[in-house]
Enzyme design. Structure first.
Site, PDB file in Angstrom:
ATOM      1  N   HIS A  70      22.901  53.335  21.041  1.00 19.12           N
ATOM      2  CA  HIS A  70      24.227  53.911  21.272  1.00 19.12           C
ATOM      3  C   HIS A  70      24.245  54.531  22.662  1.00 19.12           C
ATOM      4  O   HIS A  70      23.228  55.015  23.152  1.00 19.12           O
ATOM      5  CB  HIS A  70      24.552  54.963  20.205  1.00 19.12           C
ATOM      6  CG  HIS A  70      25.003  54.358  18.919  1.00 19.12           C
ATOM      7  ND1 HIS A  70      26.011  54.888  18.155  1.00 19.12           N
ATOM      8  CD2 HIS A  70      24.600  53.252  18.259  1.00 19.12           C
ATOM      9  CE1 HIS A  70      26.200  54.143  17.069  1.00 19.12           C
ATOM     10  NE2 HIS A  70      25.348  53.148  17.110  1.00 19.12           N
ATOM     11  N   HIS A 111      18.901  48.911  18.232  1.00 23.90           N
ATOM     12  CA  HIS A 111      20.319  49.228  18.058  1.00 23.90           C
ATOM     13  C   HIS A 111      20.587  50.540  18.812  1.00 23.90           C
ATOM     14  O   HIS A 111      20.302  51.622  18.303  1.00 23.90           O
ATOM     15  CB  HIS A 111      20.591  49.380  16.553  1.00 23.90           C
ATOM     16  CG  HIS A 111      22.015  49.655  16.188  1.00 23.90           C
ATOM     17  ND1 HIS A 111      22.811  48.722  15.563  1.00 23.90           N
ATOM     18  CD2 HIS A 111      22.797  50.748  16.349  1.00 23.90           C
ATOM     19  CE1 HIS A 111      24.015  49.234  15.340  1.00 23.90           C
ATOM     20  NE2 HIS A 111      24.033  50.469  15.828  1.00 23.90           N
ATOM     21  N   ASN A 134      28.600  52.263  20.510  1.00 22.95           N
ATOM     22  CA  ASN A 134      27.534  51.290  20.574  1.00 22.95           C
ATOM     23  C   ASN A 134      27.380  50.715  21.972  1.00 22.95           C
ATOM     24  O   ASN A 134      28.317  50.690  22.772  1.00 22.95           O
ATOM     25  CB  ASN A 134      27.862  50.127  19.629  1.00 22.95           C
ATOM     26  CG  ASN A 134      27.712  50.491  18.182  1.00 22.95           C
ATOM     27  OD1 ASN A 134      26.602  50.548  17.660  1.00 22.95           O
ATOM     28  ND2 ASN A 134      28.824  50.769  17.514  1.00 22.95           N
ATOM     29  N   ARG A 154      32.120  45.401  12.040  1.00 19.57           N
ATOM     30  CA  ARG A 154      31.718  46.362  11.001  1.00 19.57           C
ATOM     31  C   ARG A 154      31.460  47.740  11.621  1.00 19.57           C
ATOM     32  O   ARG A 154      32.211  48.684  11.417  1.00 19.57           O
ATOM     33  CB  ARG A 154      30.465  45.854  10.254  1.00 19.57           C
ATOM     34  CG  ARG A 154      30.173  46.611   8.962  1.00 19.57           C
ATOM     35  CD  ARG A 154      29.348  47.872   9.110  1.00 19.57           C
ATOM     36  NE  ARG A 154      28.068  47.636   9.790  1.00 19.57           N
ATOM     37  CZ  ARG A 154      27.291  48.617  10.213  1.00 19.57           C
ATOM     38  NH1 ARG A 154      27.644  49.888  10.037  1.00 19.57           N
ATOM     39  NH2 ARG A 154      26.152  48.345  10.841  1.00 19.57           N
ATOM     40  N   ASP A 155      30.419  47.846  12.430  1.00 20.11           N
ATOM     41  CA  ASP A 155      30.042  49.144  13.000  1.00 20.11           C
ATOM     42  C   ASP A 155      31.111  49.647  13.960  1.00 20.11           C
ATOM     43  O   ASP A 155      31.349  50.849  14.071  1.00 20.11           O
ATOM     44  CB  ASP A 155      28.701  48.985  13.732  1.00 20.11           C
ATOM     45  CG  ASP A 155      27.980  50.293  13.963  1.00 20.11           C
ATOM     46  OD1 ASP A 155      28.397  51.313  13.395  1.00 20.11           O
ATOM     47  OD2 ASP A 155      27.000  50.299  14.719  1.00 20.11           O
ATOM     48  N   CYS A 185      28.803  56.805  16.199  1.00 22.36           N
ATOM     49  CA  CYS A 185      28.450  57.598  15.028  1.00 22.36           C
ATOM     50  C   CYS A 185      29.349  58.821  14.938  1.00 22.36           C
ATOM     51  O   CYS A 185      29.483  59.560  15.912  1.00 22.36           O
ATOM     52  CB  CYS A 185      26.994  58.035  15.123  1.00 22.36           C
ATOM     53  SG  CYS A 185      26.480  59.144  13.811  1.00 22.36           S
TER      54      CYS A 185
END
Lengths: 312, 312
Positions: free
Chosen positions: B223, B221, B263, B28-29, B254
């Site tokens: 990055h 979470h 990530n 997903r991300d 992002c």
């Protein structure tokens, strides 16, 4: 123009040191494996810009025989261009007495020797044996000190060895203690192939402490081959280490490691230290601009996350 | 063939947890910002291979409107191919009630909502305001739970915001507490632009603790935009966090961050956990092989250091 938007936000941890020393290895460790020859003027510019960015000590080159590292065949010419009498030392690597002779002729004030914690790497990289390397370095260190030159000792393969696998902390302490006993002022513990992790880092530092060798004599030299370099540096910082080797833009890497990724990038370390409120004297924007320029000279993107983020 | 040579060497730290949960966000991300459409069969293969590699929970897709994220327009088709009744949950992101409707129709057991800790990102990413977003998510969480579906809450911009700069931990706690009070079982604290550092991580976790929200309700979470992700994960681990979001091969990032780096790579996290002797259930070689395959499908090298080192 580089903008950091005032980030990272600083949060001080009272358990961490107020300042650390970054020992910049980019011009030597970073460039030594470059296949295309980097022009002397570019190297001079790189070293001078690193100094101007505030790095307190910049290892400039190696007086290794040009047959082994052709890239650094211009060592004497490079050193001749540097201000050796200033406050900022420009150490050079010397592999043996012949290298020391050349370094002394060039007028250096600081040298470094490069030893191995393992038998196989002593054979492969030094064409020696684990025991014989100490006999080789002893006169180098002694003669350097007699000439008023400070000696740093690198110890490589301190966490793992590509041929021998795991390396026991006791073996590393044994080798490191011999190098310090010769008269080296500092011992840089290298994770040459980047396999180390955070607790391994702590255990190794503690093993030195148990042998009476404090963190004031140690530096940590991490490689990012498996992405662990900065986490390991943070673990070492929490264990009292205050000197860290780093390479501007993350240049370099061990030719025996299974990846193109190299040294801990100075910029990524500086970002963390800025977040922790630990002083280091480096101007991050000037440093990142220098690494971006050098990446352009080398014709490929910088491996440093901070350099990519700030200059993209 | 992938060989790790038995490395890293494991050193247990008795102060660290014996096991952690890795919440895999790659499908997903990791994929949501890919411009070239990834075929459904590739996505199905990616999710299934991640599950087969032992990831305990794999976020599969997002039921966002295809106008906003065309890459995930096949969400229902993807979910229809997954084993939703097995032990391994396949959560899906739902941006609003319409997304929840589609997710419920598809028969999912777990959903996630995605909120912002800052006013500007709430406006830019959610087309809402800081306060209005909670009114938007409230019926989503309530209706999901009434349907027997578990809800996770992501909170973004928890460390810094590209428009607002520093984000105060108290603001993050305030937003996070509201999401948990709605009925989310877990709150994932996102350093969406990767500016956070180790002590900032500790301070944020402690701020939740002071508000009565323990580490059992939190996930981190990170990055890697500025190379800090794994160091921050180590700091969080030392502060009691036992759930970490990560993306196979380091996919994603992002679109508002100033770099292509994304990530925290699941493989780099697993390498650290293996060194720390912390169990996670993941087969590193199978995972790295999956990421190498996916990198080939996407036509560019994996950003994960471990993937590059093990598969180069």
């Amino acid at each position: 123009m580089i903008e950091t938007n005032g980030l990272p936000t600083t949060y001080r941890d009272p358990d961490l040191p107020e300042s650390v020393t970054i020992y910049e290895v980019g011009p030597r460790d970073g460039l030594q494996n470059e296949s295309a020859t980097v022009p002397l003027e570019t190297k001079v510019g790189f070293v001078e810009r690193l100094g101007a960015a505030g790095l307190p000590i910049v290892e400039a080159t190696s007086f290794v025989h040009p047959r082994w590292v052709p890239q650094l065949a211009d060592a004497a010419d490079l050193v001749a261009r540097l201000d050796l009498g200033g406050a900022r030392p420009y150490p050079v690597l010397v592999p043996n007495e012949r290298g020391l002779d050349r370094a002394l002729e060039a007028g250096v004030t600081h040298v470094a020797v490069f030893a191995s914690a393992t038998e196989t790497f002593a054979a492969r990289n030094l064409n020696s044996t684990y025991d014989a390397q100490f006999a080789m370095f002893e006169p180098v260190v002694t003669r350097a000190r007699e000439a008023g030159v400070q000696v740093r000792a690198y110890l490589s393969m301190c966490f793992g060895d590509p041929w021998e696998g795991a390396v026991a902390p006791q073996r590393v302490v044994e080798a490191g203690a011999r190098l310090l006993a010769m008269g080296a002022y500092e011992l840089s513990l290298g994770d040459t192939i980047g396999v180390g992790t955070a607790q391994h880092t702590r255990v190794l530092i503690d093993a030195f402490g148990e042998a009476g060798i404090g963190t004031d004599r140690l530096a940590m030299h991490f490689h990012d081959t498996y992405g662990q370099a900065l986490a390991n540096a943070y673990a070492a910082l929490r264990r009292g280490i205050t000197t860290f080797d780093a390479s501007a833009g993350g240049l370099g890497g061990c030719p025996y490691a299974r990846s193109a990724t190299g040294n801990l990038a100075t910029e990524d370390l500086v970002w963390m230290l800025d977040g922790l409120g630990i002083s280091h004297g480096v101007d991050l924007e000037a440093l990142a601009a220098t690494s971006a320029w050098m990446a352009g000279e080398l014709g490929r993107p910088s491996p440093s996350a901070v350099v990519r983020a700030l200059t993209s």
